[in-house]
Design a protein around this motif. Structure first.
Motif, PDB file in Angstrom:
ATOM      1  N   ILE A  16       0.576   8.068 -13.726  1.00 47.24           N
ATOM      2  CA  ILE A  16      -0.899   7.892 -13.306  1.00 47.24           C
ATOM      3  C   ILE A  16      -1.347   6.652 -13.826  1.00 47.24           C
ATOM      4  CG2 ILE A  16      -2.074   8.808 -15.543  1.00 47.24           C
ATOM      5  CD1 ILE A  16      -2.973   9.890 -12.056  1.00 47.24           C
ATOM      6  N   THR A  17      -0.826   5.771 -14.895  1.00 46.20           N
ATOM      7  CA  THR A  17      -1.009   4.431 -15.270  1.00 46.20           C
ATOM      8  C   THR A  17      -0.712   3.641 -14.262  1.00 46.20           C
ATOM      9  OG1 THR A  17      -0.967   5.073 -17.638  1.00 46.20           O
ATOM     10  CG2 THR A  17      -0.933   2.850 -17.114  1.00 46.20           C
ATOM     11  N   MET A  18       0.514   4.046 -13.779  1.00 39.29           N
ATOM     12  CA  MET A  18       1.314   3.048 -12.742  1.00 39.29           C
ATOM     13  C   MET A  18       0.431   3.165 -11.380  1.00 39.29           C
ATOM     14  SD  MET A  18       5.370   3.216 -13.509  1.00 39.29           S
ATOM     15  CE  MET A  18       5.356   2.133 -12.098  1.00 39.29           C
ATOM     16  N   PHE A  19      -0.027   4.220 -11.153  1.00 34.56           N
ATOM     17  CA  PHE A  19      -0.717   4.580  -9.739  1.00 34.56           C
ATOM     18  C   PHE A  19      -2.176   3.913  -9.979  1.00 34.56           C
ATOM     19  CE2 PHE A  19      -3.488   7.816  -7.094  1.00 34.56           C
ATOM     20  CZ  PHE A  19      -2.973   6.824  -6.242  1.00 34.56           C
ATOM     21  N   LEU A  20      -2.898   3.893 -11.306  1.00 36.88           N
ATOM     22  CA  LEU A  20      -4.159   3.098 -11.217  1.00 36.88           C
ATOM     23  C   LEU A  20      -3.825   1.576 -11.271  1.00 36.88           C
ATOM     24  CD1 LEU A  20      -6.977   3.380 -11.936  1.00 36.88           C
ATOM     25  CD2 LEU A  20      -6.610   3.316 -14.197  1.00 36.88           C
ATOM     26  N   ASN A  76       0.898  -1.155  -0.046  1.00 37.56           N
ATOM     27  CA  ASN A  76       0.101   0.078  -0.094  1.00 37.56           C
ATOM     28  C   ASN A  76       0.893   1.318   0.126  1.00 37.56           C
ATOM     29  OD1 ASN A  76      -2.813  -0.744   0.181  1.00 37.56           O
ATOM     30  ND2 ASN A  76      -2.319  -1.952   1.674  1.00 37.56           N
ATOM     31  N   PHE A  77       1.996   1.238   0.780  1.00 35.37           N
ATOM     32  CA  PHE A  77       2.961   2.650   0.902  1.00 35.37           C
ATOM     33  C   PHE A  77       3.482   2.614  -0.600  1.00 35.37           C
ATOM     34  CE2 PHE A  77       2.366   2.072   5.521  1.00 35.37           C
ATOM     35  CZ  PHE A  77       1.613   3.167   5.828  1.00 35.37           C
ATOM     36  N   PRO A 135     -12.006   1.351  -4.953  1.00 33.79           N
ATOM     37  CA  PRO A 135     -13.034   1.328  -6.349  1.00 33.79           C
ATOM     38  C   PRO A 135     -13.300   2.786  -6.453  1.00 33.79           C
ATOM     39  CG  PRO A 135     -13.801  -0.496  -4.967  1.00 33.79           C
ATOM     40  CD  PRO A 135     -12.629   0.072  -4.193  1.00 33.79           C
ATOM     41  N   VAL A 136     -13.653   3.653  -5.457  1.00 33.56           N
ATOM     42  CA  VAL A 136     -13.942   5.048  -5.805  1.00 33.56           C
ATOM     43  C   VAL A 136     -12.460   5.543  -6.276  1.00 33.56           C
ATOM     44  CG1 VAL A 136     -14.663   7.051  -4.535  1.00 33.56           C
ATOM     45  CG2 VAL A 136     -15.892   5.018  -4.370  1.00 33.56           C
ATOM     46  N   SER A 137     -11.782   5.550  -5.513  1.00 39.95           N
ATOM     47  CA  SER A 137     -10.438   6.036  -5.804  1.00 39.95           C
ATOM     48  C   SER A 137      -9.900   5.712  -7.280  1.00 39.95           C
ATOM     49  CB  SER A 137      -9.272   5.724  -4.764  1.00 39.95           C
ATOM     50  OG  SER A 137      -9.642   6.041  -3.483  1.00 39.95           O
ATOM     51  N   CYS A 138     -10.257   4.359  -7.521  1.00 38.99           N
ATOM     52  CA  CYS A 138      -9.626   3.899  -8.960  1.00 38.99           C
ATOM     53  C   CYS A 138     -10.546   4.769 -10.132  1.00 38.99           C
ATOM     54  CB  CYS A 138      -9.925   2.258  -9.187  1.00 38.99           C
ATOM     55  SG  CYS A 138      -8.931   1.616  -8.383  1.00 38.99           S
ATOM     56  N   TYR A 139     -11.793   5.049  -9.683  1.00 30.64           N
ATOM     57  CA  TYR A 139     -12.656   5.737 -10.559  1.00 30.64           C
ATOM     58  C   TYR A 139     -12.024   6.974 -10.936  1.00 30.64           C
ATOM     59  CZ  TYR A 139     -16.409   8.391 -12.508  1.00 30.64           C
ATOM     60  OH  TYR A 139     -17.146   9.308 -13.178  1.00 30.64           O
ATOM     61  N   LEU A 140     -11.728   7.799  -9.774  1.00 28.60           N
ATOM     62  CA  LEU A 140     -11.267   9.315  -9.741  1.00 28.60           C
ATOM     63  C   LEU A 140     -10.013   9.361 -10.444  1.00 28.60           C
ATOM     64  CD1 LEU A 140     -12.294  10.213  -5.946  1.00 28.60           C
ATOM     65  CD2 LEU A 140     -13.513  10.987  -8.234  1.00 28.60           C
ATOM     66  N   VAL A 141      -9.000   8.180 -10.192  1.00 30.87           N
ATOM     67  CA  VAL A 141      -7.715   8.200 -10.811  1.00 30.87           C
ATOM     68  C   VAL A 141      -7.952   7.845 -12.255  1.00 30.87           C
ATOM     69  CG1 VAL A 141      -5.477   6.986 -10.984  1.00 30.87           C
ATOM     70  CG2 VAL A 141      -6.446   7.830  -8.813  1.00 30.87           C
ATOM     71  N   TYR A 142      -8.836   7.144 -12.680  1.00 31.29           N
ATOM     72  CA  TYR A 142      -9.022   6.803 -14.131  1.00 31.29           C
ATOM     73  C   TYR A 142      -9.541   8.173 -14.921  1.00 31.29           C
ATOM     74  CZ  TYR A 142     -11.063   5.055 -18.347  1.00 31.29           C
ATOM     75  OH  TYR A 142     -11.567   4.783 -19.688  1.00 31.29           O
ATOM     76  N   LEU A 195      -3.220   0.439  -7.609  1.00 33.70           N
ATOM     77  CA  LEU A 195      -4.439   0.607  -6.943  1.00 33.70           C
ATOM     78  C   LEU A 195      -5.335  -0.718  -7.149  1.00 33.70           C
ATOM     79  CD1 LEU A 195      -5.951   4.412  -6.846  1.00 33.70           C
ATOM     80  CD2 LEU A 195      -5.218   2.858  -4.889  1.00 33.70           C
ATOM     81  N   LEU A 196      -5.410  -0.912  -8.320  1.00 31.00           N
ATOM     82  CA  LEU A 196      -6.300  -2.283  -8.728  1.00 31.00           C
ATOM     83  C   LEU A 196      -5.556  -3.495  -8.140  1.00 31.00           C
ATOM     84  CD1 LEU A 196      -7.184  -1.352 -12.371  1.00 31.00           C
ATOM     85  CD2 LEU A 196      -8.793  -1.438 -10.596  1.00 31.00           C
TER      86      LEU A 196
END
Length: 110
Positions: A47-51, A27-28, A94-101, A54-55
């Protein structure tokens, strides 16, 4: 805000040493990539690596919580709080993934 909320929930989830170190490292590490994505606003790779991270942590969090959830006789109030924060973090991902997407799409991703 995404980074701050998940950082706080991960810290609270790790404070009782119930979950293994791999939970904290995973997580960190993803949050560190998220900071990179914030700093380099024009980078599509960050941003792709962050998404993607997260997934992947959604899957690993499910595995960690399901394997290391203690039995009821060993469940103190501190452990309940810790595992509750880990579960809350998992539910918010999942909410964070949507916002990052959405951020990914704003930066020109397809």
């Amino acid at each position: 805000a995404i980074i701050l909320v998940h950082w706080l929930l991960t810290v609270w989830g790790c404070m009782n040493h119930m979950l293994p170190l791999s939970y904290a490292w995973g997580n960190f590490s993803v949050l560190a990539v998220g900071i990179w994505a914030i700093v380099q606003r024009d980078s599509l790779d960050a941003i792709t690596m962050f998404l993607t991270g997260l997934l992947l942590t959604v899957l690993t969090d499910i595995i960690h919580i399901s394997i290391f959830y203690p039995s009821h006789e060993f469940l103190s109030d501190a452990k309940r709080f810790s595992i509750g924060m880990a579960i809350f973090s998992l539910l918010l991902k999942p909410v964070s993934c949507y916002l990052v997407y959405r951020m990914y799409r704003e930066r020109g991703g397809e």
